[in-house]
Design a protein around this motif. Structure first.
Motif, PDB file in Angstrom:
ATOM      1  N   TYR A  43       9.834  46.330  53.507  1.00  0.00           N
ATOM      2  CA  TYR A  43      10.421  47.539  54.104  1.00  0.00           C
ATOM      3  C   TYR A  43       9.721  48.799  53.591  1.00  0.00           C
ATOM      4  O   TYR A  43       9.534  49.765  54.333  1.00  0.00           O
ATOM      5  N   GLN A  44       9.341  48.786  52.335  1.00  0.00           N
ATOM      6  CA  GLN A  44       8.641  49.965  51.821  1.00  0.00           C
ATOM      7  C   GLN A  44       7.302  50.149  52.525  1.00  0.00           C
ATOM      8  O   GLN A  44       6.902  51.268  52.838  1.00  0.00           O
ATOM      9  N   VAL A  51       6.625  49.457  55.516  1.00  0.00           N
ATOM     10  CA  VAL A  51       6.844  49.946  56.887  1.00  0.00           C
ATOM     11  C   VAL A  51       6.699  51.469  56.965  1.00  0.00           C
ATOM     12  O   VAL A  51       6.387  52.040  58.006  1.00  0.00           O
ATOM     13  N   THR A  52       6.911  52.127  55.833  1.00  0.00           N
ATOM     14  CA  THR A  52       6.770  53.587  55.787  1.00  0.00           C
ATOM     15  C   THR A  52       5.440  54.036  56.390  1.00  0.00           C
ATOM     16  O   THR A  52       5.363  55.072  57.051  1.00  0.00           O
ATOM     17  N   LYS A 105       8.775  50.743  62.829  1.00  0.00           N
ATOM     18  CA  LYS A 105      10.117  51.309  62.710  1.00  0.00           C
ATOM     19  C   LYS A 105      10.600  51.927  64.012  1.00  0.00           C
ATOM     20  O   LYS A 105      11.778  52.231  64.155  1.00  0.00           O
ATOM     21  N   ASP A 106       9.677  52.103  64.967  1.00  0.00           N
ATOM     22  CA  ASP A 106      10.094  52.855  66.140  1.00  0.00           C
ATOM     23  C   ASP A 106       9.946  52.112  67.459  1.00  0.00           C
ATOM     24  O   ASP A 106      10.552  52.490  68.455  1.00  0.00           O
ATOM     25  N   THR A 152      10.623  39.202  58.180  1.00  0.00           N
ATOM     26  CA  THR A 152      11.691  39.307  57.177  1.00  0.00           C
ATOM     27  C   THR A 152      12.688  38.164  57.299  1.00  0.00           C
ATOM     28  O   THR A 152      13.253  37.721  56.293  1.00  0.00           O
ATOM     29  N   LEU A 183       9.271  45.945  66.240  1.00  0.00           N
ATOM     30  CA  LEU A 183      10.427  45.653  65.390  1.00  0.00           C
ATOM     31  C   LEU A 183      10.744  44.158  65.412  1.00  0.00           C
ATOM     32  O   LEU A 183      11.167  43.580  64.411  1.00  0.00           O
ATOM     33  N   ILE A 240      11.315  41.155  50.578  1.00  0.00           N
ATOM     34  CA  ILE A 240      11.803  41.947  51.713  1.00  0.00           C
ATOM     35  C   ILE A 240      11.778  43.436  51.363  1.00  0.00           C
ATOM     36  O   ILE A 240      11.451  44.279  52.198  1.00  0.00           O
ATOM     37  N   GLU A 241      12.103  43.748  50.128  1.00  0.00           N
ATOM     38  CA  GLU A 241      12.109  45.155  49.711  1.00  0.00           C
ATOM     39  C   GLU A 241      10.691  45.726  49.800  1.00  0.00           C
ATOM     40  O   GLU A 241      10.496  46.835  50.318  1.00  0.00           O
ATOM     41  N   LEU A 279       8.597  42.500  62.960  1.00  0.00           N
ATOM     42  CA  LEU A 279       9.120  42.758  61.613  1.00  0.00           C
ATOM     43  C   LEU A 279      10.301  41.834  61.327  1.00  0.00           C
ATOM     44  O   LEU A 279      10.430  41.281  60.238  1.00  0.00           O
ATOM     45  N   GLU A 280      11.142  41.652  62.328  1.00  0.00           N
ATOM     46  CA  GLU A 280      12.307  40.769  62.147  1.00  0.00           C
ATOM     47  C   GLU A 280      11.867  39.339  61.868  1.00  0.00           C
ATOM     48  O   GLU A 280      12.445  38.675  61.011  1.00  0.00           O
TER      49      GLU A 280
END
Lengths: 411, 783
Positions: free
Chosen positions: B569-570, B572-573, B579-580, B592, B585, B565-566, B588-589
């Motif tokens: 999320y990285q 996603v940068t 992220k927006d 994860t 999203l 998961i970490e 993404l949910e």
């Protein structure tokens, strides 16, 4: 001329134009519900993190706080039930035979909801195994951080708290007027607020043994003493926090105050409730501080920030301690004092707390409306940079303004 | 507390609901009934069913002095439960306020202030079962731990199929093919889904296991039962429940009298969407009703057999159509039958076509509640009675183009046409109207066909984009094909397993997973070559390189445990949509969530290890691929649509008819034939079935060993009945305008060397005897 006009009128009648437009789709009427801890306190920590973690339900990669908070609540509640139903009245409880089964049960329930223990926090093995997993070796089970704290919590407060509990895991629910309500703009004219507490009743308190620590602390509290003179029956609400005692005046200190006052208000709405005199918060991590915690405590003591200062041997050991050496043993009485916070319920502070949470809900609803208007997530929810929060936040790499700047690391 | 007349007055004047007998006799009869009167409310579309339920509940409280905690109301979905609860709280509070402001009721004020509507028990049957079992469990017994649906899917995959390699077993595949009627689409997750359906039906139809084993001997069936048995044993061993076993446990405890503390206070039971009940649930409701009746109360069930859409999920509509007989037999009561036939939603024309549609097939009528009257148009007269429209074109691109133009005009200057000497203009409200006022309903909203060809939803989306109009279609593409998932998962795989080193060692990887992995990885490589922003302080390429070689950046050593998961999320940068954008999203949910919640059977807890032991490191990668990426790649994971509540309302809704149930829109476009260019037999099940299909096959397979016994109606009849119901729901969604769309061939037929052909299609007015009641669709206005 008249005929031509009449002709046009006939044509108009023949092809009558109906100028009305389509109906407008009505939105379903739903009263949004907010959990005090899950929503309102999370939003106050950081709105953008709240949006991702709570509303979008993105799971944290290292859910230390989330996992431990849920774990310690579950352990205390389950321990109370076993104390009550199995008559495990003698303390201290043995970790392997009494406490460990409680931990495993809570872990299982949390895993089924997708909350897995972070590594090095909790040993998930039920017995010896060839596989060390993420533990130091294969001689399971290990009493890691979470288990140490669970044991301390049960054996420190269990004997004093459990006999006083009248009703455990009481679910509280209430509705309030939607703050800053605007017709056709706001989602609803009300919002719902929920919470869960344990309730201690005056009956139980009166029947408690004289050496009950909670009774002693309560009677040392001047506001409590003043209030019980006026009432025959009353209640006390209790909640647990898997964290250290915050510094007075800090945001956490204030938010927890609001939380307890709001719990008291919610409890007052229940038909079978009695007046709530005080709320008690147990800061479980105070019962066993690790190095980092002690460094923080030392700093608070040096700066006179904390409301519970050590004295005597405790003060000396703390001040003389160097972080490279093993942590000193602070006295049990000092740890106990730090781990309990009594918050009197007063009308003024109750209303102030309700207004404060109303304002938080108003802010959340405005953020939601902004998003629905097409502003995008990052423009609708502002981050609240704060070092401690940002350091542990999964979303710092795509936040516009994390505290401490953006110094990427891999991994 | 107060008299019925007072209550009626307050509801009429302050809540603006016209429930007096002279305004609405059916609703009045339903709401004013005494608390001991059990009712069977057959509620047509747009009849104000929720209003009736809420006002009944509040009447019990305000007029009959029933304590809120004695009232139980169930709904079919959590969303419906939220709506019901919200309405009760809001109206309950408004009525209370009126009484508190009136000095005439001063003596009631203390009671009024003490009223807590939150004590009313509302929810889905699953959530209520869970709450009651938790609250009223035996001392020392653990509370029920209920697993989510997709955890159940993962468990069935692992325990039911992968263990013992059953997903490659020919007998099992043969058996499931027989049940489904086709081998098409029978991949591993689909096998798991079918097994879960069998498992559900065993519970829902209260099947006698032993009888089943005696009567069935297909080797594939025995394997299927074995998978189900292993799965249910795993749940039992770990003290876990899924929804079916939870309800079974609830029934068991009710029968054994273990929930007496709960049932002694129960007085009023109300059940919504009763047409989608199954036998297990009926038994639960009848048990609850028994106690309610003993406590001086009643049972009210509400539903509409013409809107029963969930046979495929184990619902048995016969329990509704035969309700009166069944409840009299079991509980010796005669519920009051009330038809809520007034429709307050739609125009007269739409109500008429709905009535015509459900009455045109004579063989459908015996499947309906006896004596059911047609619905009546009761909407206030200030509307334009638009004709039902039709838009049919020769080919799909033209259909999509013209439909988009129609939509664009409706949302802007208006779409004008003439009909029977009158000129009409369809226009969204200039001030408050929005694209969300329109919806497009179809039996499947997938953008691509199984062979990858574009369907109407995709072409519509592309054409509407030319007008700057967006669509909302969360089920338009499978999660694994959505570009956001593909890109993210591709990057993850390239980071943790460069050059497929570990992937290639995995035996028996499902072919769909292999294919999707290749697509994902390609997408990822293409993407990082584009050097997406941000490039500083760290570019995506550098990030991926560091991962691939496990070379730390900004730290001295690579971490020995890195949660997947970490890493996600990285990444996603560099993928700003994730992220927006609300929709992205949600993808993404889903990704994860899969990572965190498959931890129930992960040894490495969803982490990638980096120790000196290379075998251990590879094992962690292998587990991540198998437990997380394979389910994602093979369609086992779905998005949580509940997370889309903040989606901007500037999008046109494209949804399946099932998704539209319970909703209403000013303008509804129903696809009655954009897929049907010719009379292809493979498509018959969607428009004019020859056989029952999977839901009916499952019913027939298992009900012979259940108290339900063999269904009365043939599989083909049941399939036809379900199609009629599906399109009845679709046609009854619009408030103002109903537009049917499809290919010309559906309307006019087509020519072959052997002569002209027609396409038989329930949605265009064909009955199962081959008669076309709406020939050439001349009954509607074509644009």
């Amino acid at each position: 001329m008249a005929l031509a006009t009449f002709g046009k009128y006939k044509t108009y009648l023949k092809k009558k134009v109906y100028p009305m437009s389509l109906s407008v789709r009505s939105k379903p009427y739903i009263i949004p519900e907010y959990s005090l801890t899950g929503d309102l306190l999370s939003y106050l920590t950081c709105p953008l993190q709240y949006r991702y973690q709570n509303k979008a339900t993105l799971p944290p990669s290292m859910p230390v706080q989330l996992w431990f908070g849920n774990f310690i609540h579950g352990v205390m509640e389950e321990a109370y039930l076993r104390w009550d139903e199995h008559h495990w009245k003698d303390f201290p409880w043995d970790w392997e035979t009494h406490i460990r089964p409680v931990e495993l049960e809570i872990n299982k329930r949390m895993r089924s909801r997708g909350l897995n223990p972070p590594p090095n926090l909790f040993c998930t093995f039920e017995g010896e195994s060839d596989n060390p997993g993420l533990c130091p070796d294969h001689h399971h089970p290990h009493k890691l951080v979470a288990s140490i704290r669970a044991e301390k919590a049960i054996n420190t407060w269990g004997p004093h708290l459990f006999p006083l509990i009248d009703d455990a895991e009481v679910r509280l629910k209430g509705i309030r007027d939607m703050p800053r309500y605007q017709k056709d703009v706001s989602r609803s004219n009300y919002y719902g607020v929920t919470g869960i507490v344990d309730v201690l009743s005056s009956v139980q308190l009166e029947e408690a043994t004289p050496d009950n620590l909670i009774i002693k602390y309560l009677h040392r509290n001047p506001e409590f003493k003043k209030k019980i003179r006026k009432l025959d029956s009353y209640e006390i609400i209790v909640d647990y926090k898997g964290m250290n005692r915050p510094v007075p005046g800090s945001p956490s200190w204030l938010h927890h105050q609001w939380q307890v006052q709001t719990y008291a208000w919610l409890r007052s709405l229940q038909p079978d409730s009695k007046p709530v005199l005080v709320g008690i918060l147990f800061y479980i991590n105070e019962l066993h501080r690790f190095k980092k915690d002690l460094e923080e405590l030392k700093g608070e003591v040096i700066n006179h920030q904390t409301d519970i200062m050590p004295d005597g041997d405790d003060l000396e050991s703390l001040m003389n301690w160097k972080s490279r050496t093993s942590p000193p043993d602070l006295s049990q009485s000092y740890q106990n004092l730090r781990s309990i916070r009594i918050i009197p319920i007063e009308d003024d502070s109750l209303h102030e707390s309700l207004r404060a949470f109303d304002s938080v809900v108003g802010d959340i609803e405005e953020n939601i409306n902004c998003e629905v208007d097409g502003c995008g997530i990052q423009n609708s929810w502002n981050p609240q940079p704060e070092r401690r929060t940002c350091d542990a936040c999964d979303f710092r790499t795509f936040c516009s303004n994390p505290a401490g700047g953006t110094k990427p690391t891999v991994p | 507390m107060i008299l019925w007349e007072t209550y009626q007055d307050i509801v009429t004047k302050h809540l603006n609901r016209r429930i007096r007998a002279e305004d609405n006799p059916d609703q009045n009869q339903a709401i004013s009934a005494p608390l001991t009167q059990s009712q069977f409310l057959v509620a047509g579309p747009g009849s104000g069913k929720t209003t009736v339920m809420v006002l009944k509940i509040l009447k019990f409280i305000y007029v009959d002095d029933v304590h809120p905690s004695s009232i139980l109301a169930t709904t079919f979905t959590r969303k419906a439960a939220n709506e019901l609860r919200s309405r009760i709280l809001s109206w309950g509070d408004e009525i209370r306020q009126v009484l508190l402001d009136d000095p005439e009721f001063e003596d009631l004020h203390p009671d009024l202030r003490g009223l807590d509507f939150n004590q009313i028990i509302t929810g889905t049957l699953d959530s209520i079962s869970e709450d009651v079992l938790r609250t009223h469990r035996d001392p020392g017994a653990p509370p029920p731990v209920v697993i989510e649906e997709f955890v159940a899917s993962g468990l069935m995959l692992r325990i039911g199929l992968f263990d013992g390699d059953k997903h490659h077993n020919d007998d099992l595949r043969e058996y499931l093919k027989g049940l489904r009627g086709t081998i098409w689409g029978l991949n591993t997750p689909e096998m798991a889904r079918n097994l879960l359906e069998i498992k559900d039906r065993l519970y829902y139809d209260q099947v006698y296991w032993n009888q089943l084993l005696e009567n069935k001997d297909h080797p594939g069936f025995l394997l299927a039962l074995e998978s189900v048995a292993y799965y249910t044993q795993y749940l039992r061993d770990n003290l876990l429940y899924d929804f079916a076993s939870l309800e079974a446990e609830f029934l068991d405890q009710l029968i054994k009298g273990k929930l007496d503390k709960f049932t002694t206070t129960l007085k009023m039971v109300l059940v919504d969407e009763y047409q989608d009940t199954n036998l297990l649930q009926e038994r639960i409701y009848f048990q609850l009703a028994k106690h309610a009746l003993n406590n001086g109360g009643s049972l009210t069930v509400v539903g509409d057999d013409d809107q029963s859409l969930y046979r495929f999920r184990g619902a048995t509509v016969d329990l509704f159509t035969n309700y009166q007989t069944r409840i009299t037999e079991k509980l010796n009561i005669t519920p009051q039958l009330i038809y809520l036939k007034q429709n307050y939603r739609s125009t007269r024309t739409i109500v008429e076509i709905c009535n015509q549609f459900c009455q045109l097939d004579p063989r459908f009528q015996p499947a309906r509640v006896k004596g059911k009257p047609p619905i009546e148009a009761e909407r206030k007269k200030d509307y334009i009675n638009f004709p039902v429209l039709g838009l049919f074109r020769d080919d799909l691109p033209t259909l999509a183009r013209d439909l988009s133009e129609f939509i664009h005009k409706v949302l802007n200057q208006g779409y004008s046409f003439s009909h029977e000497g009158k000129k009409y203009t369809i226009r969204a409200d200039p001030q408050e109207g929005s694209p969300a006022d329109l919806s497009v309903l179809m039996s499947s909203p997938l953008e691509l066909s199984s062979s990858g060809k574009p369907r109407l939803p995709l072409l519509l989306r592309k054409n509407l984009q030319k007008y700057d109009l967006n669509v909302f279609n969360p089920r338009g593409s499978d999660l694994e094909r959505a570009w956001q998932t593909a890109l993210l998962c591709g990057l993850i795989m390239e980071c943790i397993d460069p050059q497929c080193q570990v992937q290639d060692t995995i035996e028996k990887l499902p072919s769909q997973a292999k294919h999707n992995f290749a697509v994902w990885r390609n997408k990822a490589r293409e993407y990082w070559e584009e050097d997406p922003e941000p490039v500083k302080p760290l570019s995506l390429k550098r990030f991926v390189d560091a991962w691939q070689t496990r070379t730390p950046i900004g730290r001295s050593k690579w971490k020995s445990n890195v949660p997947l998961i970490e890493l996600t999320y990285q990444l996603v940068t560099w993928i700003p949509h994730l992220k927006d954008d609300v929709e992205s999203l949600v993808y993404l949910e889903a990704v994860t969530r899969t990572m965190s919640q498959t931890g129930i059977f992960n040894n490495f807890g969803g982490e990638i290890l980096h120790y000196d032991d290379e075998e251990l490191n590879q094992a962690s990668v292998r587990e991540a691929i198998w437990n997380i990426l394979v389910p994602l790649a093979t369609g086992a994971i779905e998005v949580d649509e509940g997370l889309l509540e903040t989606l901007p309302d500037d999008r046109i809704n494209i949804m399946s008819i099932h998704q539209a149930k319970g909703l209403e829109f000013p303008l509804v476009i129903v696809d009655v034939g954009s897929d049907f260019s010719k009379n292809y037999p493979a498509q018959e099940f969607k428009r004019f079935p020859r056989e029952g299909g999977k839901p009916c096959n499952m019913e027939d397979e298992l009900r012979t060993c259940s108290p339900l016994e063999e269904p009365d109606r043939s599989p083909r009849d049941r399939a036809f009945d379900d199609l009629i119901r599906q399109y009845f729901v679709a046609f009854s969604r619009p408030q103002d305008v109903l537009l049917l769309v499809g290919l010309e061939s559906v309307k006019d037929g087509y020519h072959t060397k052997q002569g002209p052909r027609r396409i038989a299609n329930v949605a265009t007015g064909w009955s199962r005897d081959g008669k076309w009641h709406w020939p050439l669709l001349e009954n509607i206005k074509h644009i």
